[in-house]
Design an enzyme around this catalytic site. Structure first.
Site, short mmCIF file in Angstrom:
data_model
loop_
_atom_site.label_atom_id
_atom_site.label_comp_id
_atom_site.label_asym_id
_atom_site.label_seq_id
_atom_site.Cartn_x
_atom_site.Cartn_y
_atom_site.Cartn_z
N GLU A 46 0.83 -1.21 0.00
CA GLU A 46 0.00 0.00 0.00
C GLU A 46 0.86 1.26 0.00
O GLU A 46 0.52 2.25 -0.65
CB GLU A 46 -0.96 0.01 1.19
CG GLU A 46 -2.10 -1.00 1.09
CD GLU A 46 -3.00 -0.79 -0.12
OE1 GLU A 46 -3.06 0.34 -0.64
OE2 GLU A 46 -3.61 -1.76 -0.59
N TYR A 129 -6.13 6.49 4.16
CA TYR A 129 -6.40 5.44 3.18
C TYR A 129 -5.62 4.17 3.52
O TYR A 129 -6.18 3.07 3.56
CB TYR A 129 -6.01 5.93 1.77
CG TYR A 129 -6.03 4.82 0.76
CD1 TYR A 129 -7.23 4.45 0.16
CD2 TYR A 129 -4.89 4.11 0.44
CE1 TYR A 129 -7.28 3.41 -0.74
CE2 TYR A 129 -4.92 3.06 -0.45
CZ TYR A 129 -6.11 2.71 -1.04
OH TYR A 129 -6.15 1.67 -1.92
N ASP A 147 -9.88 6.13 -2.08
CA ASP A 147 -8.84 6.78 -2.88
C ASP A 147 -9.50 7.32 -4.15
O ASP A 147 -10.74 7.34 -4.25
CB ASP A 147 -7.70 5.81 -3.19
CG ASP A 147 -8.13 4.68 -4.12
OD1 ASP A 147 -9.35 4.55 -4.40
OD2 ASP A 147 -7.26 3.93 -4.58
#
Ligand code: SF4
Length: 356
Positions: A46, A129, A147
């Site tokens: 991520e 996020y 996102d």
């Protein structure tokens, strides 16, 4: 606001998950069906995926895992080695935070990532996020990932016409209203996949979409125009002068940038400040890092940062042996690749060496 059809908030997640079971993308960092996701791998992927594409990230992800298979191994590594391995992914502050975060998780959490979204948010480099993605995907917590992809899907599903960024809070609220309590990790990945492969920015593939019948923008024929965006301000241009100083041994002068700010802590070719007005040669030479007789090189080096465009001119100078002490790091030109130079600095080197 409601999606146009009679599907309710229970039905929509169910439809998406059914679609995901058949169409999930196979990605190197995804757990195999039935296997729990490793928080370290989820976090690493991520962070790498922020502002970068899946295709670009895959080889970096594999290489990081090969070199640092655990968060403890990453924490114990040298920062420069991490920055070097990160070269090409851009946004080096992310690599520095990655390293710091590994150290915090190792030292303060015994090498185990926390599972709580709010606690994850306190880790270096982990924003809302990423915290939601880790909480949902690695720990199965009910958390909503939002996102750009998710904003686009939600804006279309509910036909939200308020332009971004003003629409952000509304889109988040709507996204949260759909997030199920079960299979939260799969749902998070499913909505990311839907945005990446079906509800794409141009020409969304509505015929393949599990939410097609409920989608308000599809019904109104406005899908491609959403999400609406406020007009972008034109990027300003900044100007600087870089000093290509070569000593008598044929080594070039480099130095480390200050820890904070743009390209913080990275190795650079010394330059003036980057300001809105162009520099004269006299102004620049007064700020040269070492005494030399400076000669302007033809042409310019251009680089686009997120918030501004940079235009650099170069001054080249030969530095006498008596002057090169303490100016910085003298690097033989054929060993420049051993340093984690940011892209703009590589452009300067290529230009100075006549390779651009
Ligand atoms: Fe996007 Fe089309 Fe699906 Fe609506 S129907 S969510 S516009 S892909």
């Amino acid at each position: 606001m409601q999606p146009r059809h009679s599907f309710d908030a229970v039905d929509l997640p169910h439809r998406l998950l059914t679609w995901y079971d058949r169409h999930a993308r196979i990605l190197p960092w995804r757990a195999r069906p039935g296997e729990p996701a490793d928080p370290y791998r989820v976090w690493l992927s991520e962070i790498m995926l922020q502002q970068t594409t899946v295709v670009a990230v895959a080889p970096y992800y594999q290489e990081f895992l090969r070199r640092w298979p655990t968060v403890q191994a990453l924490a114990a590594s040298d920062l420069d080695a991490v920055l070097h391995a990160w070269q090409g992914l851009g946004y080096y502050a992310r690599a520095r935070n990655l390293h710091r975060c590994a150290q915090v998780v190792t030292q303060d959490y015994g090498g185990r990532f926390p599972s709580d979204e709010a606690e994850l948010c306190r880790l270096p480099g982990v924003g809302a996020y990423t915290a939601a993605a880790i909480a949902a995907i690695a720990f199965g917590r009910r958390a909503t990932v939002v996102d750009g992809n998710v904003e686009r899907v939600i804006a279309r599903l509910f036909a939200v016409t308020t332009p971004l960024p003003a629409a952000k809070a509304e889109l988040r609220r709507l996204a949260e209203s759909l997030t199920p309590g079960d299979r939260s990790g799969d749902y998070a990945q499913a909505i990311m996949d839907l945005g990446a492969t079906v509800c794409v920015p141009r020409k969304p593939k509505c015929l393949l979409c599990p939410w097609a019948e409920a989608c308000a923008a599809r019904a109104a024929g406005t899908a491609e125009a959403l999400p609406a965006k406020a007009p972008k301000a034109k990027k300003p241009t900044r100007h600087g002068v870089a000093f290509w100083a070569v000593n008598e041994a044929g080594a070039v002068l480099l130095r480390r940038r200050p820890e904070t700010g743009l390209l913080g802590g990275m190795i650079e070719v010394p330059s003036t400040d980057w300001r809105s007005a162009p520099w004269t040669v006299e102004e620049a030479t007064a700020l040269a890092p070492v005494p030399a007789s400076w000669v302007p090189l033809a042409g310019r080096v251009r680089h686009a940062f997120t918030h501004f465009n940079l235009e650099l001119t170069l001054l080249a100078g030969r530095v006498a042996e008596a002057e090169d002490d303490g100016a910085g790091l003298w690097c033989p030109i054929d060993r420049l690749s051993e340093h984690a130079l940011p892209t703009v600095m590589k452009k300067i080197a290529r230009h100075a060496l006549g390779k651009s």
